[in-house]
Design a protein around this motif. Structure first.
Motif: not given
Ligand SMILES: *Cc1c(COP(=O)(O)O)cnc(C)c1O
Length: 495
Positions: A111, A145, A265, A267-269, A271, A320-321, A398, A424-425
């Protein structure tokens, strides 16, 4: 009205949209946030008839108010073109009772392409608008990603160089191969011996080192960021949630105005924050369901109001998360702190010094739009198999975390609001983990045998991104210690 951007750590620092995109990060490691969230000014019914590009324009024009219509349309049409393998750009497929918003039809099949295919255009346009003469150096930390998507976006873009740091042992084999085979004389890819948080912290440190900035300027360079701390990434991501709503109306899944839930899903918040901004723009989004893997720092935060990164960093099948310092959460914290730079800065200081901060009950009460959940490794694998068995549809690891958390959400709340799961992927990016989940016997096979088998059992053609790396030569072999990241930057730039 012109929208300006403020820093989350200093109420007096304001910039235009194009400046925010150029700088990436505010001073003192603050993040730029819009001074207000604009409201959508087209009807939901009209939205349901718009193409992806038209929808993106309706969103971008409200946030990037110092860009002309011509500039925005140039950026949008250059980004969302045949680099994507389908005309809808972000199609929705309904499988096993959920609407999967497939965000992986871009050139690197994650994504991240949704924003990173437009960021180079936004950035070079911003440079022109602000009479920047320096060459722009995109400094990027990646959990797998972002790196490839940023490399693909910036490769051979005149006036730019791009440097990507990734955790050497923290990405999938396909992710790594995608990055280290990147062509383009302006690209540089480096593995670090640390994890993603180390990479991100190292990059942020270089950004906020004013003396280093002066040295760069003298050599004719300036840094910018392709990470989701750059609002030039965040704003394009809002567009696909708006578009998803329009698509569900068009498909007859929703009546105009009827709410939808969103599962992301996380990780870095970045999305999920984009989805939240879409809600604040007036889109009928009810719950924002934040799905974490075993690195469930966000789940714990939503449960307790206490953010605590002091825990083991777990390497999972959804790399990625694998993140413990979720950068974009700061933008939400700033908001629920009454937009006080001072309060937010104190919390972030506590995070960097002790690894912990705790919000007040009053702040916590403002998080009721969010629901946090997590999926273990076993649950993630189990749901991949379940969705495949039920619907013949193969989701990546993910997306599977999100699918599992959604099932937990429904079991706990009995909420039957139609749902969009951010997919997302492509499963091809995490072939081994995905195929092992379907049948552990697959583990015997090589990566590319698994690719062909995935295609056979899913009926989905092998994406071009995968074909491209089957035989591509490895062009980037540098690995460095976390402490030496700056040295690598200096070496590449010849300073
Ligand atoms: C980056 C990424 C995520 C996490 O997104 P954030 O915006 O960092 O929360 C989830 N899934 C995939 C496949 C990703 O590449």
């Amino acid at each position: 009205m012109d929208l300006i951007y403020k820093s989350t750590r200093n109420d007096n620092e304001t910039v235009t949209a194009s400046e925010a995109i150029l700088y990436g990060l505010a001073k003192e490691s603050g993040l730029y946030v819009p001074s207000f969230i604009p409201k959508m000014d087209v009807s939901l019914e009209d939205l349901s008839k718009m193409s992806y590009q038209e929808t993106a324009y309706e969103v971008l024009k409200l946030f990037l108010t110092d860009f002309t219509e011509e500039e925005l349309k140039y950026c949008i049409n250059s980004a969302y073109d045949s680099k994507f393998d389908c005309e809808e750009i972000a199609p929705i497929v309904k499988r096993d009772g959920a609407n999967y918003l497939e965000l992986f039809h871009g050139s690197t099949i994650a994504f991240k392409d949704m924003a990173l295919s437009i960021l180079p255009y936004l950035l070079t346009t911003s440079a022109k608008k602000n009479n920047v003469k320096n060459e722009i150096v995109i400094l990027t930390a990646t959990s797998g990603d972002t790196g490839k998507a940023a490399l693909a976006g910036f490769a051979d873009v005149p006036g730019t160089k791009i440097i990507v740091f990734y955790p050497k042992n923290g990405v999938s084999p396909i992710q790594e191969k995608q990055m280290v085979t990147q062509r383009g004389a302006n690209t540089h890819v480096i593995g670090i011996t640390g994890n993603f948080d180390d990479a991100q912290t190292g990059v942020k440190k270089m950004f906020s080192d004013a003396a280093f900035g002066d040295i760069l300027a003298e050599a004719g360079y300036q840094f910018s960021s392709a990470n989701s701390i750059n609002i030039g990434r965040l704003v394009p991501q809002i567009a696909y949630y708006v578009y998803a709503y329009g698509t569900l109306v068009k498909n007859g899944e929703l009546a105009c105005g009827e709410p939808m839930n969103v599962v992301v899903p996380t990780g870095n918040f970045g999305n999920i924050l984009a989805a939240y901004y879409a809600k604040l723009m007036g889109m009928p989004i009810a719950k924002l369901i934040c799905a974490s893997n075993d690195n469930k720092v966000l789940y714990d935060f939503f449960e307790t109001g206490r953010y605590d990164r002091n825990r083991e960093f777990v390497l999972t099948t959804s790399p990625s998360m694998d993140i413990l310092i979720s950068s974009n959460l700061e933008r939400l914290i700033y908001k629920i702190a009454g937009e006080s730079g001072e309060t937010n800065k104190a919390l972030m200081k506590s995070l960097s010094e002790t690894g912990v901060y705790e919000i007040t009950d009053e702040m916590k009460a403002e998080l009721s739009d969010f629901w946090g959940g997590y999926a273990t490794e076993a649950e993630t694998a189990q749901v991949i198999k379940e969705v495949y068995d039920n619907a013949g549809y193969i989701i990546d690891t993910h997306t599977a975390v999100a699918a599992k958390v959604y099932k937990k959400y429904v079991a706990e709340t009995a909420d039957t609001t139609p749902v969009v799961i951010a997919s997302t992927a492509s499963p091809y990016k995490f072939t081994r983990s995905v195929m092992n989940a379907i049948d552990p016997a697959y583990d015997e096979k090589s990566d590319f045998e698994l690719v062909d088998e995935l295609s056979r059992i899913s009926g989905v053609k092998v994406p071009q991104a995968i074909e491209d790396i089957r035989t591509a030569p490895v062009l980037h072999k540098t690995v460095c210690e976390t402490e030496d990241m700056r040295k690598e930057v200096e070496k590449f730039l010849g300073i």
